[in-house]
Enzyme design. Sequence first.
Site, PDB file in Angstrom:
ATOM      1  N   HIS A  48      -2.728  -3.041   3.875  1.00 54.21           N
ATOM      2  CA  HIS A  48      -3.584  -1.893   3.562  1.00 54.21           C
ATOM      3  C   HIS A  48      -4.912  -2.401   3.016  1.00 54.21           C
ATOM      4  O   HIS A  48      -4.966  -2.947   1.918  1.00 54.21           O
ATOM      5  CB  HIS A  48      -2.873  -1.006   2.532  1.00 54.21           C
ATOM      6  CG  HIS A  48      -3.609   0.249   2.190  1.00 54.21           C
ATOM      7  ND1 HIS A  48      -3.072   1.195   1.331  1.00 54.21           N
ATOM      8  CD2 HIS A  48      -4.823   0.733   2.556  1.00 54.21           C
ATOM      9  CE1 HIS A  48      -3.930   2.194   1.206  1.00 54.21           C
ATOM     10  NE2 HIS A  48      -5.012   1.934   1.937  1.00 54.21           N
ATOM     11  N   GLU A  75      -3.149  -0.457   7.616  1.00 56.82           N
ATOM     12  CA  GLU A  75      -3.192   0.780   6.828  1.00 56.82           C
ATOM     13  C   GLU A  75      -4.604   0.983   6.301  1.00 56.82           C
ATOM     14  O   GLU A  75      -5.248   0.035   5.827  1.00 56.82           O
ATOM     15  CB  GLU A  75      -2.208   0.726   5.661  1.00 56.82           C
ATOM     16  CG  GLU A  75      -0.770   0.925   6.062  1.00 56.82           C
ATOM     17  CD  GLU A  75       0.146   1.121   4.866  1.00 56.82           C
ATOM     18  OE1 GLU A  75      -0.316   0.942   3.715  1.00 56.82           O
ATOM     19  OE2 GLU A  75       1.319   1.443   5.078  1.00 56.82           O
ATOM     20  N   HIS A 199       7.755   3.810   2.073  1.00 65.42           N
ATOM     21  CA  HIS A 199       7.330   4.024   0.692  1.00 65.42           C
ATOM     22  C   HIS A 199       8.549   4.133  -0.227  1.00 65.42           C
ATOM     23  O   HIS A 199       9.318   5.071  -0.149  1.00 65.42           O
ATOM     24  CB  HIS A 199       6.448   5.257   0.501  1.00 65.42           C
ATOM     25  CG  HIS A 199       5.596   5.158  -0.743  1.00 65.42           C
ATOM     26  ND1 HIS A 199       4.422   4.425  -0.785  1.00 65.42           N
ATOM     27  CD2 HIS A 199       5.753   5.659  -1.989  1.00 65.42           C
ATOM     28  CE1 HIS A 199       3.887   4.504  -1.993  1.00 65.42           C
ATOM     29  NE2 HIS A 199       4.689   5.240  -2.742  1.00 65.42           N
TER      30      HIS A 199
END
EC number: 2.6.99.2
Length: 255
Positions: A48, A75, A199
Amino acid sequence: MSKALPLRLGVNVDHVATLRNARGGKHPDPVRAALAAIEAGADGITAHLREDRRHIRDADMARLKAEISKPLNFEMAATPDMVQIALATKPHAVCLVPERREEVTTEGGLDVIGHHNTLAPFIARFNDAGIRTSLFIAADPAQIEMAAELHAPVIEIHTGAWCDAVEAGNAVKAEAEWQRIVAGAKLAQSVGLEVHGGHGLDYATAQTISALPQIAELNIGFHLMGEALFVGLTESIRRMRAAMARGRQALEATA
């Protein structure tokens, strides 16, 4: 029952970069961690690039694209600057996530309904460039249906609320969140979306969600890196793959 899809593991290396940046310098190297993860059985690498560059940096993303042999999942926030970086990097896939500077980690799913006018041209550009777009969203029917309308090929269901409830021992909330995930995965597949999850997943929750036939990929980072402190990264990933395999085996046993 839906035929189970092959199940992939994407390993997120953000937290290796967090540790590096806590002291500065080059070590530990998230690219080295990515290469080790692939050697240990990862099917892809997720990273990310946040707007504040708090962990992964631009140079990390460029090196990941150049050096790893498996797909790179980039991400990113849905901003013009990030879109330009992603198009230049040419990853296998991008995952569009909500992002707020004050959050410790991504706290919720992307509101694709509220931001559909912004997202539509970005998704179209990625599709034209041959980059798969995934939308990180809650298992909400309206959000899932909008994702399909936006012609995103993939959604990643935000599993954080379920995982948090499981960890807290809140059985009622955990069951409610789990049923949302089950229903969301079924709906997503029915409207032509590939379904991922991520997550907060640990060995136990990864095993559970692996029994959903619609799930094609799990993206996991924090738990793997935390466990790696005690058992090593290779063993941490091996245990995760074993947990995922147990989940798929449970599905096959009930088919």
